[in-house]
Design a protein around this motif. Structure first.
Motif, short mmCIF file in Angstrom:
data_model
loop_
_atom_site.label_atom_id
_atom_site.label_comp_id
_atom_site.label_asym_id
_atom_site.label_seq_id
_atom_site.Cartn_x
_atom_site.Cartn_y
_atom_site.Cartn_z
N ASP A 98 19.81 15.23 -7.10
CA ASP A 98 18.63 14.70 -6.41
C ASP A 98 17.36 15.01 -7.18
O ASP A 98 17.20 16.11 -7.73
N GLY A 99 16.44 14.05 -7.19
CA GLY A 99 15.15 14.27 -7.81
C GLY A 99 14.23 15.09 -6.92
O GLY A 99 14.46 15.23 -5.72
N THR A 100 13.18 15.59 -7.51
CA THR A 100 12.25 16.44 -6.78
C THR A 100 10.82 15.88 -6.77
O THR A 100 9.89 16.56 -6.36
N VAL A 101 10.68 14.65 -7.23
CA VAL A 101 9.37 14.00 -7.27
C VAL A 101 9.46 12.66 -6.55
O VAL A 101 10.42 11.91 -6.73
N SER A 102 8.46 12.37 -5.73
CA SER A 102 8.43 11.11 -4.98
C SER A 102 6.98 10.75 -4.71
O SER A 102 6.30 11.44 -3.95
N LEU A 103 6.51 9.66 -5.30
CA LEU A 103 5.09 9.32 -5.23
C LEU A 103 4.86 7.90 -4.73
O LEU A 103 5.31 6.93 -5.36
N ALA A 104 4.13 7.79 -3.63
CA ALA A 104 3.79 6.46 -3.10
C ALA A 104 2.97 5.67 -4.10
O ALA A 104 3.05 4.44 -4.15
N SER A 105 2.20 6.35 -4.92
CA SER A 105 1.35 5.68 -5.90
C SER A 105 2.16 4.92 -6.95
O SER A 105 1.61 4.08 -7.67
N GLU A 106 3.46 5.19 -7.05
CA GLU A 106 4.30 4.53 -8.04
C GLU A 106 4.97 3.27 -7.51
O GLU A 106 5.59 2.53 -8.28
N THR A 107 4.84 3.00 -6.21
CA THR A 107 5.58 1.89 -5.64
C THR A 107 5.06 0.53 -6.12
O THR A 107 5.83 -0.29 -6.63
N LEU A 108 3.79 0.28 -5.94
CA LEU A 108 3.25 -1.03 -6.32
C LEU A 108 3.39 -1.32 -7.82
O LEU A 108 3.74 -2.45 -8.20
N PRO A 109 3.12 -0.35 -8.70
CA PRO A 109 3.24 -0.66 -10.13
C PRO A 109 4.68 -0.87 -10.60
O PRO A 109 4.90 -1.48 -11.65
N ASN A 110 5.67 -0.36 -9.85
CA ASN A 110 7.04 -0.35 -10.35
C ASN A 110 8.04 -1.21 -9.58
O ASN A 110 9.04 -1.63 -10.15
N LEU A 111 7.80 -1.46 -8.30
CA LEU A 111 8.72 -2.29 -7.54
C LEU A 111 8.44 -3.76 -7.81
O LEU A 111 7.29 -4.19 -7.76
N PRO A 112 9.47 -4.55 -8.11
CA PRO A 112 9.24 -5.98 -8.35
C PRO A 112 8.61 -6.64 -7.14
O PRO A 112 9.18 -6.62 -6.04
N PRO A 113 7.42 -7.23 -7.28
CA PRO A 113 6.73 -7.80 -6.13
C PRO A 113 7.28 -9.17 -5.77
O PRO A 113 7.85 -9.87 -6.62
N PRO A 114 7.12 -9.60 -4.53
CA PRO A 114 7.64 -10.90 -4.10
C PRO A 114 6.96 -12.09 -4.76
O PRO A 114 7.49 -13.19 -4.74
#
Length: 274
Positions: A98-114
């Motif tokens: 399991d990873g130990t880092v989780s950042l909401a700030s990374e969602t928009l730049p990294n998740l493929p947008p619709p």
């Protein structure tokens, strides 16, 4: 309860297949918000309680042995099997930490947008070690699940756009998304077989009856369009087989080891540090 969807981009795309999206907290710094609360994960992403229940039972039987990341991978495997009526079956390798880092700030730049076009989708998947064929194949997971209307109304429905969406389908979506009190309604991603993981998605793409620009983008590239047609026209086995292989490949994205991860005692927070 709702099994985690085989739509694995949301669950695995940021930090890789390391269970980071499960974390409610990972730091004493309260200004750091974990990724499950970032756009577009919140409030759409569901199924966390299923992972919690599985982790509790496994910890009781063999503590400190099976990671939350592996549980998510196995849940995606099982969801694929049951939602496809047994048509999608594969062995998912284990051994992730399991990873130990989780950042909401990374969602928009990294998740493929619709609203992504074909080239953007290819690049975002390539950045994770997945090729265009993987992207097209894994897009078939949009055969199940629901979407908030806010994810597609602005760039897909008239009068604010000139998309290629089927007019009758667009009218149906407009009626389903209409809300007198401003509620962000949800609609099925696959209007034909909404509860079955199958190749109907590709038939919908060709019929211009899909929700997202990123779905419609699959026909804008010659090679991609041909693969979409193959998945749509041939017996379901072709796509099912390729989807199974792509799921296993996705499950190997940026996995953590003992050197940079841990096996959490609970999935919602990192283990206590000395």
């Amino acid at each position: 309860m709702t099994l985690p969807s085989p739509c694995v981009c949301t669950w695995w795309f940021l930090q890789g297949c390391d269970g980071s999206v499960l974390l409610d907290t990972f730091s004493n710094d309260t200004s750091l918000t974990p990724e499950k609360f970032g756009v577009p994960n919140f409030p759409s992403l569901r199924g966390f309680e299923v992972i919690d229940a599985a982790k509790a039972e496994i910890e009781a039987a063999c503590p400190g042995t099976v990671s939350c990341a592996d549980i998510v991978a196995f849940a995606a495997r099982d969801a694929s099997y049951f939602l496809s009526g047994g048509g999608i079956s594969f062995a998912m390798p284990a051994g992730r930490y399991d990873g130990t880092v989780s950042l909401a700030s990374e969602t928009l730049p990294n998740l493929p947008p619709p609203f992504a076009g074909f080239d953007q989708l290819v690049k975002m998947f390539d950045d994770k070690g997945l090729d265009a064929f993987d992207m097209i194949t894994l897009s078939g997971a949009h055969s199940i699940g629901r979407s908030h209307c806010s994810s597609f109304t602005r760039d897909r429905l008239p009068p604010s756009n000139t998309s290629d969406i089927d007019p009758a389908f667009a009218a149906t979506l407009q009626a389903s998304c209409a809300s007198a009190n401003g509620t962000d309604n949800t609609v099925m991603q696959d209007f034909a077989t909404p509860d079955v993981l199958d190749n109907q998605y590709y038939k919908n793409v060709l019929a211009h009856k899909v929700l997202f620009t990123s779905d419609a983008a699959l026909t804008t590239n010659f090679t991609s369009n041909n693969l979409v047609r193959a998945y749509a026209d041939f017996v379901p086995y072709l796509w099912q087989q390729k989807f199974a292989k792509a799921m296993v490949k996705m499950g190997g994205v940026e996995i953590k080891t003992a050197a940079n991860g841990e096996i959490r005692k609970t999935c919602r927070k990192v283990n206590s540090r000395p």
